[in-house]
Scaffold this motif. Structure first.
Motif, PDB file in Angstrom:
ATOM      1  N   ARG A  94      16.211 -23.916  -8.897  1.00  0.00           N
ATOM      2  CA  ARG A  94      16.367 -22.411  -8.859  1.00  0.00           C
ATOM      3  C   ARG A  94      15.587 -21.800  -7.750  1.00  0.00           C
ATOM      4  O   ARG A  94      16.047 -20.729  -7.247  1.00  0.00           O
ATOM      5  CB  ARG A  94      15.925 -21.842 -10.248  1.00  0.00           C
ATOM      6  CG  ARG A  94      16.853 -22.237 -11.431  1.00  0.00           C
ATOM      7  CD  ARG A  94      16.252 -21.794 -12.565  1.00  0.00           C
ATOM      8  NE  ARG A  94      16.826 -22.482 -13.752  1.00  0.00           N
ATOM      9  CZ  ARG A  94      16.259 -22.289 -15.053  1.00  0.00           C
ATOM     10  NH1 ARG A  94      15.125 -21.879 -15.140  1.00  0.00           N
ATOM     11  NH2 ARG A  94      16.742 -23.161 -16.090  1.00  0.00           N
ATOM     12  N   GLU A  98      17.540 -19.125  -5.124  1.00  0.00           N
ATOM     13  CA  GLU A  98      17.082 -17.991  -4.944  1.00  0.00           C
ATOM     14  C   GLU A  98      17.012 -17.677  -3.591  1.00  0.00           C
ATOM     15  O   GLU A  98      17.349 -16.423  -2.938  1.00  0.00           O
ATOM     16  CB  GLU A  98      16.082 -17.504  -5.904  1.00  0.00           C
ATOM     17  CG  GLU A  98      16.608 -17.535  -7.301  1.00  0.00           C
ATOM     18  CD  GLU A  98      15.469 -17.452  -8.384  1.00  0.00           C
ATOM     19  OE1 GLU A  98      14.256 -17.267  -8.088  1.00  0.00           O
ATOM     20  OE2 GLU A  98      15.707 -17.586  -9.603  1.00  0.00           O
ATOM     21  N   TYR A 133      23.183 -16.677 -11.562  1.00  0.00           N
ATOM     22  CA  TYR A 133      23.335 -16.315 -10.450  1.00  0.00           C
ATOM     23  C   TYR A 133      24.945 -16.028 -10.209  1.00  0.00           C
ATOM     24  O   TYR A 133      25.665 -17.116  -9.615  1.00  0.00           O
ATOM     25  CB  TYR A 133      23.066 -17.490  -9.624  1.00  0.00           C
ATOM     26  CG  TYR A 133      21.645 -17.738  -9.505  1.00  0.00           C
ATOM     27  CD1 TYR A 133      20.420 -17.077  -9.301  1.00  0.00           C
ATOM     28  CD2 TYR A 133      21.275 -19.113 -10.117  1.00  0.00           C
ATOM     29  CE1 TYR A 133      19.171 -17.300  -9.729  1.00  0.00           C
ATOM     30  CE2 TYR A 133      19.925 -19.548 -10.428  1.00  0.00           C
ATOM     31  CZ  TYR A 133      18.978 -18.334  -9.965  1.00  0.00           C
ATOM     32  OH  TYR A 133      17.660 -18.989 -10.278  1.00  0.00           O
TER      33      TYR A 133
END
Length: 331
Positions: A94, A98, A133
């Motif tokens: 993650r 990001e 997301y």
């Protein structure tokens, strides 16, 4: 953003692979079982518990690096498409996702392709990632990258812009022998295109006083994790292993620079594996290897990657210098 799911494996892949591995490993001398069969439901839960143990530093150390350095890594790689080998839950990834999303400009599309042999793990991770997301182009690929890396990494339309960052985390490369690593790196080199990069998480050589407890914790969780592989063979191949006939062993092999996890028979044992029509004898004191976990130096990794046609493009460690994340590009 729409999700894609592709399945490169036959429906009976897992059953056939387990049968082949058990037959080969338990008729070899010394006996072996590959570590990929640790991870049934119970094994996966035990591993999650292991990652929280005070002795088991690799998970926390790698996560520390990714949390602190994700933006730097993505900038160095210059990629907007992430492709992860053995993605599992995609939890640690993650931070990289990001960072890619933050670096994506107008006209660019951030994408993540998760590759794993477990369809259930892929579906669970995809559900979580799509919720977190929504602008991420997400693809899940059920594939065995150990034997079908070129197919798993085949370039899809639109992936060329900015290149792809292929990710292999968790120190999993340490489960391979040197010969297996050479084959893996050769296949990887052949599957990558100009502009692609490879990000590796690898554990580092350190004192056995630190290494051995990480694989033989005081609470006995790793022992339960190791012994659970016998229950996997019991449940899936009709074997009659009794876990009380074996004990967990973890040893540091300085010559090979790796930890070995083994199961040692505490008495003479005969095991019937009805699904394979196979009887297997263990002598008291006989050990069966269930995992190697190689540890590296920066110089050793560089030598192996350079021999395979890669150039070093980045190196990061946790603050204590226990674990490494390194970036490699085509030379």
């Amino acid at each position: 953003m729409a999700q894609r799911y592709r399945d490169h494996l036959p429906e009976d892949f897992s059953e056939r692979s387990l049968s082949e591995d058990v037959r080969f490993g338990l008729t070899s001398s010394p006996k072996t079982l590959p570590p990929k069969w640790f991870y049934d439901k119970v094994g996966s839960e035990l591993y999650e518990e292991i990652t929280r143990l005070p002795e088991y530093y690799p998970f926390a150390a790698e996560r520390e690096i990714l949390m602190a350095r994700a933006t730097e890594i993505v900038t160095a790689a210059g990629c907007r498409h992430l492709v992860e080998l053995g993605s599992g839950s995609s939890e640690k990834t993650r931070a990289l996702i990001e960072a890619v999303l933050a670096a994506t400009r107008d006209g660019e599309q951030a994408a993540y392709r998760a590759i794993d042999v477990s369809g259930s793990a892929l579906r669970a991770a995809a559900q979580d990632l799509s919720r977190r997301y929504p602008t991420l182009a997400l693809e899940s690929v059920r594939a065995d990258f150990e034997h079908g890396l070129a197919d798993a990494l085949a370039v899809e339309a639109g992936e060329g812009r900015g290149g792809r960052l292929v990710i292999f985390l968790g120190g999993t490369i340490g489960n391979q022998t040197p010969e297996q690593r050479r084959s893996f790196l050769a296949a990887l080199r052949g599957a990558l295109a100009p502009g692609d990069a490879f990000l590796l998480g690898a554990d580092l050589v350190k004192s056995p006083d630190v290494l051995v407890p990480a694989y033989d914790d005081a609470a006995g969780v790793t022992a339960a994790f190791n012994l659970n592989v016998l229950e996997v063979v019991n449940s899936r191949l009709g074997a009659d292993f009794d876990a009380t006939d074996f004990r967990h062993v973890a040893v540091w092999d300085a010559d090979n620079a790796w930890i070995e996890m083994r199961l040692e028979a505490v008495r003479d044992v005969r095991v019937r594996i009805s699904g394979l029509d196979l009887d297997v004898d263990f002598a008291a004191g006989e050990q069966m290897r269930t995992e190697i976990s190689a540890k590296f130096t920066r110089e050793r990794l560089a030598a192996e990657f350079e021999a395979a046609g890669f150039a070093a493009s980045g190196w990061w460690t946790d603050e204590a210098g226990r674990f490494s994340v390194s970036l490699w590009t085509l030379s």
